[in-house]
Design an enzyme around this catalytic site. Structure first.
Site, PDB file in Angstrom:
ATOM      1  N   HIS A 132       0.868  -1.185   0.000  1.00 58.02           N
ATOM      2  CA  HIS A 132       0.000   0.000   0.000  1.00 58.02           C
ATOM      3  C   HIS A 132       0.906   1.237   0.000  1.00 58.02           C
ATOM      4  O   HIS A 132       2.029   1.188   0.506  1.00 58.02           O
ATOM      5  CB  HIS A 132      -0.842  -0.051   1.276  1.00 58.02           C
ATOM      6  CG  HIS A 132      -1.921   0.965   1.406  1.00 58.02           C
ATOM      7  ND1 HIS A 132      -1.671   2.270   1.755  1.00 58.02           N
ATOM      8  CD2 HIS A 132      -3.267   0.873   1.258  1.00 58.02           C
ATOM      9  CE1 HIS A 132      -2.813   2.939   1.820  1.00 58.02           C
ATOM     10  NE2 HIS A 132      -3.805   2.114   1.519  1.00 58.02           N
ATOM     11  N   ASP A 208       3.201  -4.532   7.816  1.00 60.23           N
ATOM     12  CA  ASP A 208       1.965  -3.754   7.710  1.00 60.23           C
ATOM     13  C   ASP A 208       0.812  -4.733   7.928  1.00 60.23           C
ATOM     14  O   ASP A 208       0.495  -5.539   7.057  1.00 60.23           O
ATOM     15  CB  ASP A 208       1.877  -3.085   6.336  1.00 60.23           C
ATOM     16  CG  ASP A 208       0.556  -2.334   6.146  1.00 60.23           C
ATOM     17  OD1 ASP A 208      -0.296  -2.354   7.067  1.00 60.23           O
ATOM     18  OD2 ASP A 208       0.366  -1.729   5.067  1.00 60.23           O
ATOM     19  N   GLN A 211      -4.498  -5.130   7.004  1.00 60.90           N
ATOM     20  CA  GLN A 211      -5.518  -6.048   6.495  1.00 60.90           C
ATOM     21  C   GLN A 211      -5.510  -7.374   7.239  1.00 60.90           C
ATOM     22  O   GLN A 211      -6.481  -8.116   7.200  1.00 60.90           O
ATOM     23  CB  GLN A 211      -5.294  -6.315   4.991  1.00 60.90           C
ATOM     24  CG  GLN A 211      -5.410  -5.089   4.108  1.00 60.90           C
ATOM     25  CD  GLN A 211      -6.810  -4.506   4.097  1.00 60.90           C
ATOM     26  OE1 GLN A 211      -7.802  -5.168   4.439  1.00 60.90           O
ATOM     27  NE2 GLN A 211      -6.921  -3.247   3.710  1.00 60.90           N
ATOM     28  N   LYS A 234     -10.427  -0.547  10.680  1.00 56.65           N
ATOM     29  CA  LYS A 234     -10.654  -1.716   9.833  1.00 56.65           C
ATOM     30  C   LYS A 234     -11.011  -2.946  10.670  1.00 56.65           C
ATOM     31  O   LYS A 234     -11.257  -4.017  10.130  1.00 56.65           O
ATOM     32  CB  LYS A 234      -9.406  -2.021   9.001  1.00 56.65           C
ATOM     33  CG  LYS A 234      -9.079  -0.982   7.931  1.00 56.65           C
ATOM     34  CD  LYS A 234      -7.967  -1.487   7.027  1.00 56.65           C
ATOM     35  CE  LYS A 234      -7.208  -0.393   6.314  1.00 56.65           C
ATOM     36  NZ  LYS A 234      -7.952   0.302   5.287  1.00 56.65           N
ATOM     37  N   CYS A 376      -4.878   2.576  -3.522  1.00 52.66           N
ATOM     38  CA  CYS A 376      -3.619   3.096  -2.949  1.00 52.66           C
ATOM     39  C   CYS A 376      -2.473   2.113  -3.147  1.00 52.66           C
ATOM     40  O   CYS A 376      -1.632   1.928  -2.254  1.00 52.66           O
ATOM     41  CB  CYS A 376      -3.777   3.444  -1.472  1.00 52.66           C
ATOM     42  SG  CYS A 376      -4.902   4.807  -1.187  1.00 52.66           S
TER      43      CYS A 376
END
Lengths: 418, 168
Positions: A132, A208, A211, A234, A376
């Site tokens: 991302h 990261d 998600q 999220k 993104c």
């Protein structure tokens, strides 16, 4: 790597929907079919009520007050940090969990605080082609400031990182930044070999988890990364609250990021002394209600059981892959692994040559909310050879009927454009 | 709720499937202007061949959604062969069709309190196929798609004006 799990509970998306007020909002036409949780999830009533109750009964600033509601605020804020830390298996939740604004700020913190202090001109860092923008641009900025070399692991035709190149590319690097789950392809990246390559080079691994953490049982010790960034909104929590987890010794060896109140132990006119972890990285009044709301979201997810959440999404992803392929055959391309056990519950699709925005607009008429565009991740879009995709993403409140609504709405695109 | 038939009129889909004046012009002498919507990735490149105050030729390339691409195609058919002043009048009329708010804010347009007529007409300006894009205003997010090529055109004409001030 996603675990193949024994079912320890089950998630019935259709039943859970009643916990999410917005999904029942009155509207003209068909009911809302929310398939954009990878962008931001909806919030259960438990989170909204927890935040309301906090504002209505205990609100005061943290860290300073010597009166009862301020002490309550301190306690609730600290409890939220502990909950979040335990949720990801942090060995020292009270010191290793830093609250930020979002995952983007968490990654910028690592780049600007750890990176600027520990990296030198000519040092190399390794990223991947599927990151991302929030795990690319902070490193671009740092690279401009310090004169770093940036390297990239490429993505193969199955949406997997080309790990054959890992040993060569990791040679001599000081840092590897990698998403645990692609926000476009859903690919769950195997952190094991990446951590191994990093260790062999004395590099750190920045994950990261934006998600991944909301959807997959997470244990930072088992993952082996050194920093992990993720965001509250999220994972059923509010906006405005992100998390950076870091190994205690690494956070201790990292200078502050933002300066101001709370992050200091002492200030004189000729200097300052930074505070203890985690406050060293939390300058100014923090997002208190948001942190407490995130704590409530963690409670909600843990009551479901993250193994059950993951199991539900594996089942629903399998159903979606099967349904979309069966009903739309060659008209549809689903980018990514297309293996439910090796990916998250998100499907990036292109439908013939209908532009994703047109597709999204048509789906909206059927109440189906998907994201359209480059997500993104423009370098990955270029790698896939598309300008954008329409992305449907699943969460605890979705079930087969949502997937059916998506498949049905796609036939309207067919009728309109062809 | 506005229906899809308001947005995807047949004439729009026709311009999308069969874009007019698609291609490039050698630049220079043609003026090349890019329009880019970073939010959605829509891209338009407009080539303008301005000869003696008249848009002698116009070509368009780019990629994006049906609204941005069909609007660009329609734009090319409407302004080709027009004088710069006429083209500017069409731009004003089209922007009026797309967004009365923008017209209201833009006091420099010289159209009084600004709100363009609901049908987007401007004296002496025939919008032709462009009127089919009127439904876009019911989908505010898509207005940027529809105006992308028009902003590129306006920028091109502005740059042209700087290079070659029209005779007094």
């Amino acid at each position: 790597m996603a675990r193949l799990i024994d079912r320890v509970g089950s998630v019935d998306g259709g039943l859970l929907r009643a916990d999410f007020p917005v999904l029942d909002r009155p509207r003209e036409g068909p009911r809302l079919v929310y398939l954009d949780s990878a962008s931001s999830s909806q919030k259960p009533r438990a989170v909204l009520e927890t935040m309301d109750a906090y504002y209505e009964s205990s609100y005061a600033n943290v860290h300073r007050g010597l009166y009862s509601i301020a002490e309550e605020s301190d306690r609730l804020f600290a409890e939220a940090r502990t909950k979040v830390g335990r949720f990801i298996g942090a060995p020292v939740p009270g010191r290793e969990v830093v609250f930020t604004k979002n995952a983007t700020e968490s990654l910028n913190l690592v780049a600007q605080a750890w990176g600027r202090h520990h990296l030198r001109e000519g040092d190399a860092i390794l990223l991947t082609e599927m990151e991302h923008h929030s795990n690319l641009v902070p490193w671009f900025i740092l690279a401009e400031q310090l004169g770093l070399e940036l390297r990239y692991l490429s993505v193969d035709d199955h949406g997997q990182l080309a790990l054959d190149d890992l040993e060569r590319l990791a040679d001599g690097v000081k840092l590897i930044g990698v998403t645990l789950m692609s926000n476009v392809l859903g690919t769950i990246n195997p952190l094991g070999p990446i951590v191994e390559a990093a260790r062999a080079n004395g590099a750190i691994v920045v994950g990261d988890g934006s998600q991944y953490v909301p959807h997959v049982p997470t244990d930072v010790t088992a993952l082996g990364c050194d920093f992990l960034a993720f965001t509250g909104h999220k994972m059923l929590g509010p906006t405005g609250i992100g998390v950076l987890w870091g190994r205690e010794e690494l956070l201790d060896a990292t200078p502050p990021f933002l300066g101001g109140g709370s992050m200091i132990r002492d200030v004189r006119l000729d200097g300052y002394e930074p505070n203890e972890l985690p406050w060293k990285f939390e300058a100014g009044t923090p997002p208190i209600a948001e942190a407490i709301g995130l704590g409530a979201a963690v409670d909600y997810l843990q009551a479901l059981g993250m193994d059950a959440v993951r199991g539900h999404e594996i089942d629903l992803t399998a159903y979606a892959l099967d349904t979309l392929t069966r009903r739309h055959g060659d008209a549809i391309v689903i980018h990514g692994p297309r293996e439910p056990c090796r990916q998250g519950g998100l499907l990036s699709i292109t439908y013939k040559d209908v532009h994703p925005h047109d597709l999204s607009q048509v789906l909206d008429q059927a109440g189906v909310c998907v994201r359209a565009g480059h997500h993104c991740a423009k370098p990955l879009m270029r790698r896939l050879g598309v300008s954008g995709t329409a992305r449907a993403s699943l969460y605890v409140y979705n079930d087969e009927s949502d997937v059916d609504a998506l498949a049905e709405a796609l036939t309207q695109a067919e009728a309109l454009f062809f | 709720m506005a229906g899809l038939e308001d947005l995807y009129r047949e004439i729009i889909l026709d311009h999308y499937r069969n874009p007019r004046n698609r291609g490039e012009l050698p630049s220079p002498p043609a003026r090349r202007v890019e329009g880019f919507n970073p939010l959605c990735g829509d891209e338009i490149v407009v080539y303008l061949d301005v000869d003696g105050g008249t848009i002698a030729d116009v070509k368009v390339t780019g990629q994006g959604c049906s609204i941005s691409q069909s609007s660009a195609s329609m734009m090319s058919t409407v302004v080709k062969g027009r004088s710069i002043d006429e083209a500017r009048a069409v731009i004003r009329a089209f922007k009026g069709l797309m967004s009365v708010h923008e017209a209201r804010l833009d006091s420099g347009d010289g159209d009084g309190n600004g709100a363009a007529p609901a049908d987007g007409t401007e004296p002496g300006v025939a919008l032709g196929d462009l009127a089919a894009l009127q439904g876009v205003v019911k989908f505010p997010v898509r207005i940027k798609c529809a105006t992308l090529s028009w902003n590129a055109l306006a920028q091109g004409l502005d740059e042209q004006g700087l290079d070659e001030p029209s005779p007094a």
